[in-house]
Motif scaffolding. Structure first.
Motif, PDB file in Angstrom:
ATOM      1  N   GLY A 285     -35.084  35.096 -50.719  1.00 49.70           N
ATOM      2  CA  GLY A 285     -34.205  33.821 -51.644  1.00 49.70           C
ATOM      3  C   GLY A 285     -32.869  33.787 -51.158  1.00 49.70           C
ATOM      4  O   GLY A 285     -32.494  33.990 -50.316  1.00 49.70           O
ATOM      5  N   THR A 286     -32.267  32.594 -51.798  1.00 50.51           N
ATOM      6  CA  THR A 286     -30.735  32.145 -51.148  1.00 50.51           C
ATOM      7  C   THR A 286     -30.136  32.039 -52.614  1.00 50.51           C
ATOM      8  O   THR A 286     -30.725  31.766 -53.675  1.00 50.51           O
ATOM      9  CB  THR A 286     -31.044  30.902 -50.656  1.00 50.51           C
ATOM     10  N   PRO A 287     -28.712  31.969 -52.265  1.00 47.18           N
ATOM     11  CA  PRO A 287     -28.019  31.617 -53.529  1.00 47.18           C
ATOM     12  C   PRO A 287     -28.690  30.396 -54.371  1.00 47.18           C
ATOM     13  O   PRO A 287     -28.561  30.216 -55.595  1.00 47.18           O
ATOM     14  CB  PRO A 287     -26.491  31.669 -53.126  1.00 47.18           C
ATOM     15  N   LEU A 288     -28.687  29.460 -53.302  1.00 45.30           N
ATOM     16  CA  LEU A 288     -29.128  28.262 -54.103  1.00 45.30           C
ATOM     17  C   LEU A 288     -30.435  28.196 -54.861  1.00 45.30           C
ATOM     18  O   LEU A 288     -30.547  27.594 -55.861  1.00 45.30           O
ATOM     19  CB  LEU A 288     -29.373  27.050 -52.977  1.00 45.30           C
ATOM     20  N   LYS A 289     -31.442  28.996 -54.550  1.00 43.46           N
ATOM     21  CA  LYS A 289     -32.657  29.101 -55.210  1.00 43.46           C
ATOM     22  C   LYS A 289     -32.477  30.050 -56.390  1.00 43.46           C
ATOM     23  O   LYS A 289     -32.999  29.828 -57.532  1.00 43.46           O
ATOM     24  CB  LYS A 289     -33.746  30.099 -54.229  1.00 43.46           C
TER      25      LYS A 289
ATOM     26  N   ASN B 160     -19.063  41.315 -56.812  1.00 39.53           N
ATOM     27  CA  ASN B 160     -19.007  42.704 -57.021  1.00 39.53           C
ATOM     28  C   ASN B 160     -17.812  43.371 -56.167  1.00 39.53           C
ATOM     29  O   ASN B 160     -17.317  42.635 -55.348  1.00 39.53           O
ATOM     30  CB  ASN B 160     -20.257  43.459 -56.325  1.00 39.53           C
ATOM     31  N   THR B 161     -17.543  44.532 -56.276  1.00 37.52           N
ATOM     32  CA  THR B 161     -16.330  45.204 -55.633  1.00 37.52           C
ATOM     33  C   THR B 161     -16.564  45.067 -54.301  1.00 37.52           C
ATOM     34  O   THR B 161     -15.462  45.339 -53.477  1.00 37.52           O
ATOM     35  CB  THR B 161     -16.071  46.617 -56.236  1.00 37.52           C
ATOM     36  N   ASN B 162     -17.788  45.459 -53.712  1.00 36.99           N
ATOM     37  CA  ASN B 162     -17.988  45.614 -52.484  1.00 36.99           C
ATOM     38  C   ASN B 162     -18.113  44.247 -51.686  1.00 36.99           C
ATOM     39  O   ASN B 162     -18.574  43.878 -50.458  1.00 36.99           O
ATOM     40  CB  ASN B 162     -19.291  46.347 -52.081  1.00 36.99           C
ATOM     41  N   GLY B 163     -17.750  43.049 -52.216  1.00 36.52           N
ATOM     42  CA  GLY B 163     -17.927  41.840 -51.779  1.00 36.52           C
ATOM     43  C   GLY B 163     -19.230  40.892 -52.019  1.00 36.52           C
ATOM     44  O   GLY B 163     -19.396  39.609 -51.585  1.00 36.52           O
ATOM     45  N   SER B 164     -20.045  41.494 -52.232  1.00 36.13           N
ATOM     46  CA  SER B 164     -21.460  40.789 -52.736  1.00 36.13           C
ATOM     47  C   SER B 164     -21.450  40.376 -53.984  1.00 36.13           C
ATOM     48  O   SER B 164     -20.384  40.379 -54.731  1.00 36.13           O
ATOM     49  CB  SER B 164     -22.641  41.727 -52.741  1.00 36.13           C
ATOM     50  N   ARG B 165     -22.358  39.660 -54.441  1.00 32.86           N
ATOM     51  CA  ARG B 165     -22.323  38.594 -55.593  1.00 32.86           C
ATOM     52  C   ARG B 165     -23.810  38.916 -56.466  1.00 32.86           C
ATOM     53  O   ARG B 165     -24.801  39.062 -55.554  1.00 32.86           O
ATOM     54  CB  ARG B 165     -22.196  37.352 -55.428  1.00 32.86           C
TER      55      ARG B 165
ATOM     56  N   GLN C 194     -29.052  37.804 -62.881  1.00 36.54           N
ATOM     57  CA  GLN C 194     -28.175  38.264 -61.945  1.00 36.54           C
ATOM     58  C   GLN C 194     -28.573  39.249 -60.680  1.00 36.54           C
ATOM     59  O   GLN C 194     -28.511  40.498 -60.489  1.00 36.54           O
ATOM     60  CB  GLN C 194     -27.255  39.249 -62.607  1.00 36.54           C
ATOM     61  N   ILE C 195     -29.537  38.404 -59.994  1.00 38.72           N
ATOM     62  CA  ILE C 195     -30.277  38.977 -58.835  1.00 38.72           C
ATOM     63  C   ILE C 195     -29.065  39.409 -57.833  1.00 38.72           C
ATOM     64  O   ILE C 195     -28.417  38.288 -57.461  1.00 38.72           O
ATOM     65  CB  ILE C 195     -31.325  38.256 -58.431  1.00 38.72           C
ATOM     66  N   SER C 196     -29.012  40.431 -57.207  1.00 39.46           N
ATOM     67  CA  SER C 196     -28.110  40.513 -56.108  1.00 39.46           C
ATOM     68  C   SER C 196     -28.320  40.369 -54.728  1.00 39.46           C
ATOM     69  O   SER C 196     -29.585  39.559 -54.458  1.00 39.46           O
ATOM     70  CB  SER C 196     -27.855  42.326 -56.027  1.00 39.46           C
ATOM     71  N   ASP C 197     -27.291  40.268 -53.958  1.00 38.17           N
ATOM     72  CA  ASP C 197     -27.655  39.698 -52.329  1.00 38.17           C
ATOM     73  C   ASP C 197     -28.913  40.366 -51.828  1.00 38.17           C
ATOM     74  O   ASP C 197     -29.593  39.883 -50.966  1.00 38.17           O
ATOM     75  CB  ASP C 197     -26.159  39.885 -51.771  1.00 38.17           C
ATOM     76  N   THR C 198     -28.588  41.729 -52.196  1.00 36.34           N
ATOM     77  CA  THR C 198     -29.943  42.723 -51.288  1.00 36.34           C
ATOM     78  C   THR C 198     -31.252  42.267 -51.870  1.00 36.34           C
ATOM     79  O   THR C 198     -31.944  42.317 -51.315  1.00 36.34           O
ATOM     80  CB  THR C 198     -29.354  44.350 -51.558  1.00 36.34           C
TER      81      THR C 198
END
Length: 391
Positions: free
Chosen positions: A342-346, A320-325, A331-335
Motif C-alpha cells: 500500500g501507499t499513504p494515498l491508498k 511516531n517518535t521514530n519518524g514513521s506514521r 492507523q496502519i503503520s508504514d511497515t
C-alpha cells in the motif's frame, strides 16, 4: 468644460487618484517623469494625455487598483474621442505653420527675490529632472482630411476616401493596442513595470514566513486553515498551527501528490490556492456501517478498534517518535503498508483501509496488530459482562 463632459470626468478621476495618494504635482512629477505643468493640465481637464500609457503611469504611482485602471482606460478613451481633432492651445501653436514664437521673457537676476509660486500653477516652471520624455510629451495631432468639395476631381475624391479609410483603420488598431495594454495592467503588473506580476495571495506575501509550520500562530496559519476548510476539511479556523492542522496539512499533501512533510512551504501554498484536491471523506456513520459489513465475525469490536485508533476519521494521521506514521481509519503503520503493498494515498481511502485491516485480522483472527486498543477491549469486556449479570 461643459462641452467636454468626458474630458472632465477623466480629469476628475485623475484628481481623485492624486488626492487620495496625497501626492503634490511636484512629487508626482518626480515619480512619473512627467512635467508638473503637464500633470496639472491633465488633472484640470485642459489637456488629455496623448496615449494611455501616460495616464496608466500616473494612476499606478497613485496606487490605483486593477479595477480602477480599467475604468481609467475607459474614461481616457472617451475623453480622447471627445477631444477629437481639436488641439490644446499648446498643440495649436505647434500645428500652426510659421506661427511666430512667443517672446522670451527677460531672465531674472539670480540674486533678486522671487515671489513664491503655487506648485500647482500651470505656468510654474518645470523642476529639474521632471522634463517630459519624448514618449510622454504631447505630440501634435494630424489634421483630419477635409471633405471633398464640388470642384475636386475624381482622383482627388478617391484620395480623400482612401485617406478616411486609413484613418479609421489606424484608429481601430490603436484601440486594440490600448485594450491589450489595459488587460496586461489588470493582471497585476507591479508599479515599477517589472515583467513579473505581483502575487497578492496572502501566503505568498511578505507578511508570511516562507514556511508555515507547527507552533505558529498568526494570520498566515488562519489563511491555510481557511483554504483547507474550503476544500472540505473538517478543521477549526483559529490561526494556531496545532496537531489538527498538522494532520490536515499532511493529508492534503498526500492527496495533492506533495511530499507529506506537514509544513506549508511554496509547493503546498501553490496547491492550496490552485489545485482541485478535495478533503471530503466518509462520515462516521458511513464508516461504522462499512466496517460492520466487512468485519462480519466481530463487527462491534472492529468499530471500537477504529474509533480508538482514529475517532473514525479516514484522514487521521499520527506521527511516531521514530519518524514513521500511522495512516487512516485503522492507523496502519508504514511497515504494514509496505507488507500490504500500500501507499499513504491508498491508506487514506477508507475502503482500502478497512479491507487492509481485515486482511491483518484474518492472519490470526484477532486484533493483535492494535495492541493498545485491543487491551482496552479486553479490559472492558469483564466490566460489561458484570454489569449485565443480575444481582
Amino acid at each position: 468644460m461643459a462641452q467636454y463632459g468626458d474630458v472632465e470626468r477623466f480629469a476628475s478621476w485623475l484628481r481623485m487618484l492624486r488626492e487620495r495618494a496625497g501626492h503634490s504635482y511636484e512629487t508626482l512629477a518626480q515619480k512619473t517623469g512627467i512635467s508638473r505643468s503637464s500633470l496639472h493640465r491633465y488633472c484640470v481637464g485642459t489637456s488629455v494625455p496623448p496615449d494611455y500609457g501616460v495616464a496608466h503611469r500616473i494612476a499606478t504611482v497613485c496606487g490605483a487598483t486593477p479595477a480602477e485602471l480599467r475604468e481609467l482606460h475607459r474614461l481616457w478613451a472617451l475623453a480622447d474621442a471627445e477631444r477629437g481633432p481639436r488641439a490644446s492651445p499648446e498643440e495649436g501653436q505647434e500645428l500652426a505653420a510659421g506661427a511666430p514664437e512667443a517672446p522670451v521673457s527677460a531672465a531674472r537676476h539670480p540674486e533678486s527675490p522671487e515671489s513664491p509660486e503655487s506648485p500647482e500653477s500651470p505656468e510654474s516652471p518645470e523642476s529639474p529632472g521632471t522634463a517630459e520624455t519624448p514618449e510622454t510629451a504631447e505630440a501634435p495631432r494630424e489634421l483630419a482630411p477635409q471633405p471633398p468639395s464640388e470642384h475636386q476631381t475624381p482622383g482627388e475624391r478617391r484620395r480623400f476616401v482612401g485617406g478616411r479609410r486609413l484613418t479609421v483603420v489606424t484608429a481601430v488598431a490603436a484601440v486594440l493596442v490600448l485594450a491589450v495594454v489595459t488587460w496586461r495592467a489588470s493582471l497585476g503588473s507591479s508599479p515599477a513595470g517589472s515583467a513579473e506580476a505581483v502575487d497578492r495571495r496572502l501566503l505568498f506575501s511578505a507578511g508570511c514566513r516562507p514556511v508555515v509550520s507547527m507552533g505558529q500562530h498568526d494570520e498566515c496559519v488562519r489563511e491555510a486553515q481557511l483554504l483547507l476548510r474550503r476544500r472540505g476539511a473538517t478543521i477549526g479556523v483559529d490561526g494556531s498551527f496545532g496537531p489538527e492542522t498538522l494532520r490536515r496539512v499532511t493529508a492534503f499533501q498526500v492527496l495533492a501528490g506533495i511530499s507529506p512533510n506537514g509544513v506549508v512551504a511554496d509547493p503546498t501554498k501553490k496547491a492550496l490556492y490552485e489545485s482541485k484536491v478535495r478533503l471530503d471523506t466518509w462520515s462516521p456513520e458511513k464508516v461504522r456501517e462499512r466496517i460492520r459489513e466487512v468485519f462480519t465475525e466481530a463487527p462491534d469490536d472492529a468499530v471500537a478498534i477504529a474509533d480508538c485508533q482514529s475517532f473514525l476519521d479516514p484522514l487521521h494521521i499520527l506521527p511516531n517518535t521514530n519518524g514513521s506514521r500511522n495512516w487512516g481509519l485503522f492507523q496502519i503503520s508504514d511497515t504494514r503498508l509496505r507488507e500490504l503493498k500500500g501507499t499513504p494515498l491508498k491508506a487514506l481511502d477508507p475502503e482500502w483501509n478497512i479491507q487492509a485491516a481485515k486482511r491483518l485480522w484474518n492472519r490470526e483472527r484477532d486484533f493483535h496488530d492494535w495492541p493498545h486498543c485491543s487491551r482496552a477491549l479486553k479490559s472492558a469486556a469483564p466490566t460489561a459482562a458484570a454489569s449485565s449479570t443480575p444481582r
